[in-house]
Design a protein around this motif. Sequence first.
Motif, PDB file in Angstrom:
ATOM      1  N   PRO A   1       0.816  -1.215   0.000  1.00 49.23           N
ATOM      2  CA  PRO A   1       0.000   0.000   0.000  1.00 49.23           C
ATOM      3  C   PRO A   1       0.847   1.261   0.000  1.00 49.23           C
ATOM      4  O   PRO A   1       0.494   2.256  -0.635  1.00 49.23           O
ATOM      5  CB  PRO A   1      -0.801  -0.114   1.297  1.00 49.23           C
ATOM      6  CG  PRO A   1      -0.859  -1.570   1.587  1.00 49.23           C
ATOM      7  CD  PRO A   1       0.408  -2.152   1.052  1.00 49.23           C
ATOM      8  N   ILE A   2       1.984   1.197   0.692  1.00 44.48           N
ATOM      9  CA  ILE A   2       2.865   2.367   0.743  1.00 44.48           C
ATOM     10  C   ILE A   2       3.389   2.703  -0.641  1.00 44.48           C
ATOM     11  O   ILE A   2       3.337   3.851  -1.092  1.00 44.48           O
ATOM     12  CB  ILE A   2       4.044   2.085   1.697  1.00 44.48           C
ATOM     13  CG1 ILE A   2       3.551   2.065   3.138  1.00 44.48           C
ATOM     14  CG2 ILE A   2       5.169   3.071   1.504  1.00 44.48           C
ATOM     15  CD1 ILE A   2       3.486   3.414   3.780  1.00 44.48           C
TER      16      ILE A   2
ATOM     17  N   MET B   1      -1.518  10.696   1.588  1.00 42.28           N
ATOM     18  CA  MET B   1      -1.495  10.539   3.037  1.00 42.28           C
ATOM     19  C   MET B   1      -2.823   9.993   3.541  1.00 42.28           C
ATOM     20  O   MET B   1      -2.867   9.088   4.376  1.00 42.28           O
ATOM     21  CB  MET B   1      -1.194  11.906   3.667  1.00 42.28           C
ATOM     22  CG  MET B   1      -0.919  11.860   5.147  1.00 42.28           C
ATOM     23  SD  MET B   1       0.183  10.537   5.610  1.00 42.28           S
ATOM     24  CE  MET B   1       1.605  11.333   6.076  1.00 42.28           C
TER      25      MET B   1
ATOM     26  N   THR C   1      -3.053   6.319   2.758  1.00 39.82           N
ATOM     27  CA  THR C   1      -2.221   5.523   3.669  1.00 39.82           C
ATOM     28  C   THR C   1      -2.929   5.328   4.999  1.00 39.82           C
ATOM     29  O   THR C   1      -3.014   4.219   5.522  1.00 39.82           O
ATOM     30  CB  THR C   1      -0.881   6.240   3.944  1.00 39.82           C
ATOM     31  OG1 THR C   1      -0.348   6.659   2.710  1.00 39.82           O
ATOM     32  CG2 THR C   1       0.079   5.348   4.662  1.00 39.82           C
TER      33      THR C   1
ATOM     34  N   LEU D   1      -5.907   3.007   4.725  1.00 41.70           N
ATOM     35  CA  LEU D   1      -5.467   1.608   4.658  1.00 41.70           C
ATOM     36  C   LEU D   1      -4.984   1.114   6.013  1.00 41.70           C
ATOM     37  O   LEU D   1      -5.230  -0.014   6.402  1.00 41.70           O
ATOM     38  CB  LEU D   1      -4.344   1.459   3.630  1.00 41.70           C
ATOM     39  CG  LEU D   1      -4.781   1.498   2.186  1.00 41.70           C
ATOM     40  CD1 LEU D   1      -3.582   1.616   1.273  1.00 41.70           C
ATOM     41  CD2 LEU D   1      -5.584   0.259   1.848  1.00 41.70           C
ATOM     42  N   ARG D   2      -4.294   1.996   6.731  1.00 43.26           N
ATOM     43  CA  ARG D   2      -3.770   1.637   8.033  1.00 43.26           C
ATOM     44  C   ARG D   2      -4.909   1.316   9.007  1.00 43.26           C
ATOM     45  O   ARG D   2      -4.807   0.442   9.834  1.00 43.26           O
ATOM     46  CB  ARG D   2      -2.892   2.782   8.528  1.00 43.26           C
ATOM     47  CG  ARG D   2      -2.686   2.930  10.006  1.00 43.26           C
ATOM     48  CD  ARG D   2      -1.728   1.922  10.571  1.00 43.26           C
ATOM     49  NE  ARG D   2      -1.719   2.006  12.018  1.00 43.26           N
ATOM     50  CZ  ARG D   2      -2.614   1.458  12.804  1.00 43.26           C
ATOM     51  NH1 ARG D   2      -3.597   0.768  12.285  1.00 43.26           N
ATOM     52  NH2 ARG D   2      -2.554   1.587  14.094  1.00 43.26           N
TER      53      ARG D   2
ATOM     54  N   MET E   1       0.723  12.630  15.071  1.00 42.48           N
ATOM     55  CA  MET E   1       1.448  13.035  13.863  1.00 42.48           C
ATOM     56  C   MET E   1       2.122  14.380  14.068  1.00 42.48           C
ATOM     57  O   MET E   1       3.257  14.596  13.643  1.00 42.48           O
ATOM     58  CB  MET E   1       0.487  13.100  12.670  1.00 42.48           C
ATOM     59  CG  MET E   1       0.123  11.726  12.141  1.00 42.48           C
ATOM     60  SD  MET E   1      -1.205  11.790  10.936  1.00 42.48           S
ATOM     61  CE  MET E   1      -0.325  12.412   9.517  1.00 42.48           C
TER      62      MET E   1
ATOM     63  N   TYR F   1       4.966  16.331  11.854  1.00 44.27           N
ATOM     64  CA  TYR F   1       4.338  16.331  10.537  1.00 44.27           C
ATOM     65  C   TYR F   1       3.841  17.727  10.198  1.00 44.27           C
ATOM     66  O   TYR F   1       3.146  18.345  10.990  1.00 44.27           O
ATOM     67  CB  TYR F   1       3.168  15.342  10.506  1.00 44.27           C
ATOM     68  CG  TYR F   1       2.486  15.293   9.162  1.00 44.27           C
ATOM     69  CD1 TYR F   1       3.151  14.752   8.068  1.00 44.27           C
ATOM     70  CD2 TYR F   1       1.216  15.815   8.975  1.00 44.27           C
ATOM     71  CE1 TYR F   1       2.550  14.722   6.824  1.00 44.27           C
ATOM     72  CE2 TYR F   1       0.607  15.776   7.740  1.00 44.27           C
ATOM     73  CZ  TYR F   1       1.274  15.232   6.666  1.00 44.27           C
ATOM     74  OH  TYR F   1       0.691  15.210   5.432  1.00 44.27           O
ATOM     75  N   HIS F   2       4.227  18.225   9.035  1.00 44.46           N
ATOM     76  CA  HIS F   2       3.736  19.537   8.612  1.00 44.46           C
ATOM     77  C   HIS F   2       3.588  19.564   7.102  1.00 44.46           C
ATOM     78  O   HIS F   2       4.128  20.413   6.410  1.00 44.46           O
ATOM     79  CB  HIS F   2       4.649  20.663   9.114  1.00 44.46           C
ATOM     80  CG  HIS F   2       6.104  20.424   8.840  1.00 44.46           C
ATOM     81  ND1 HIS F   2       6.745  20.932   7.757  1.00 44.46           N
ATOM     82  CD2 HIS F   2       7.027  19.709   9.511  1.00 44.46           C
ATOM     83  CE1 HIS F   2       8.003  20.548   7.762  1.00 44.46           C
ATOM     84  NE2 HIS F   2       8.204  19.810   8.820  1.00 44.46           N
TER      85      HIS F   2
END
Lengths: 274, 285
Positions: free
Chosen positions: A133-134, A159, A162, A165-166, A223, A228-229
């Motif tokens: 998936p990644i 994103m 992902t 899916l996660r 995150m 994360y930005h």
Amino acid sequence: MLRDITIGQYYPAESIIHRLDARVKLVITFFYILSLFFVNTFVGYLFVIFVLGLAVKASKVPLKFMLKGIKSIMIIILFTAGINIFMTQGDTVLFQKGIITITQEGVFLAIKMCIRLILLIIGSSILTLTTTPIQLTDGIEYLLRPWKKIGVPAHEIAMMMTIALRFIPTLLDETDKIMKAQQARGADFDTGNVIQKAKRLIPILVPLFISAFRRADDLAMAMEARCYHGDENRTRMNEMKYQKADYVAQVCLICYLGVIIALRVAAAKLPFFL
Amino acid sequence: MDMVKAEGLTYEYIKTIETDHGTEEEKVLALNHLDITVEKGSFIAVLGHNGSGKSTFAKHINALVKPTKGTIWVNGFDTNQEELVWDIRQSAGMVFQNPDNQLVATVVEEDIAFGPENLGVPPKEIRKRVDEALATVGMSEYTTHSPNRLSGGQKQRMAIAGVLAMKPDCIVLDEPTAMLDPVGRKEVMQTILRLNKEEGITMILITHYMDEAAMADDVYVIDDGNLVMHGTPKEIFSEVEQMKHYGLDVPQVTEVAYELRKQGIDIPKDILTVEEMVGAICRLK
């Protein structure tokens, strides 16, 4: 029971198809699906089946795995076949009773439709079974990048995919838990007609949604805590690089499309049953 | 230099309450003039019952929450300064309570790489850091697994590895073992202790398990936003009555020692482990 869903399931193996670049696989799958709607003869389908067979063999994924996906959409396939058989007008009537008319054209069209759907499912499941998936989301992000200028949020879409899916397995587990908790308190999910069954899903969906929002909140904070930005100044651990095999695959794709077009042109000269 | 230094740290928020006469607003003081100093390389535990403000304190260290009044410096960076946020979050990583809700990716190594990727670390360096971090928490064999199949303890160790890959000086753990089974708790605690001893990473553990707090160098007790007790685990847990007053327990053996003392048996009051207890009982005449 909910664990049987095979969407986005990855089958780990060492094969040429697994090693191919996700972008190449995405492009190939895209043109493959297009080509399915371009083919209109049995000879054409035979060619597609042959090529697909080679791809399945090369992917080292057991055929059983691919067929599992078909099982879940069998109803759709049968429904499509039914509509095509009964609704197609034609000259050669095979069977007639009351308002039901079955024509030869209808039967052929139905068979072609079924083949088309099955090939579609198997073809696209090769993509998801051989690509993590990644890699898949990375590939989509990369392919969408040229459209970023006109406002397509490529990184954000990747994103979101992902994260979705996660969390699919996590939320499936949660659904199972909620259903069991309610069954333990006497809820009944198995009897009754469709409407009654659908109504009984509401008490499952409400807690599921609440928990999903709570999870989203937690995840957003986690995150942020990990800096994360967005995709500004963001690097990737696994950078995508085209290998020799990727170029070969692209050449193969062009050859394949060439044959498909040639078959389509030649179709006019073939007898109708081919 | 101190890892974390809080001076007069205060945090207020407005809570809306639904009453019969509509909604009312109430000011809640989550943290009230907290002064806490955490030295580099130490392992501290923060105790408090639910809603005591200990999680709010943890979020201040990561600049996820800004103080209403007062200042908190993390690694010398003032969290009130907007432009320092990323430096702060890099130097103080955070591990949360729910192991499921903090993992981003569908493959273990991709998740570990998430932090360094956000920091803009070059790809080769990320690879190195990911492998190192996974080896440190003892999860190298799971590199390409999906997190969904891992146990709670493994997921939390993964979350710790994800923070480690950002090369932090300090890790804040907000009740990391609350949702784990005893085996998972042990795994996580051993990892925390080892990282503190071997890598010299400052550990700030928010918990309500007393036996975990007993392993720390220093314990802080927060009650209703006030810092009410501070000292070594032995000092804190020997005050059994005071701890109970704040709605907290003491480790089981400490409680046994306390009850024995009440019966007039001469036994030290600062016993924290079963071994100490055995030693003390054997010395009794």
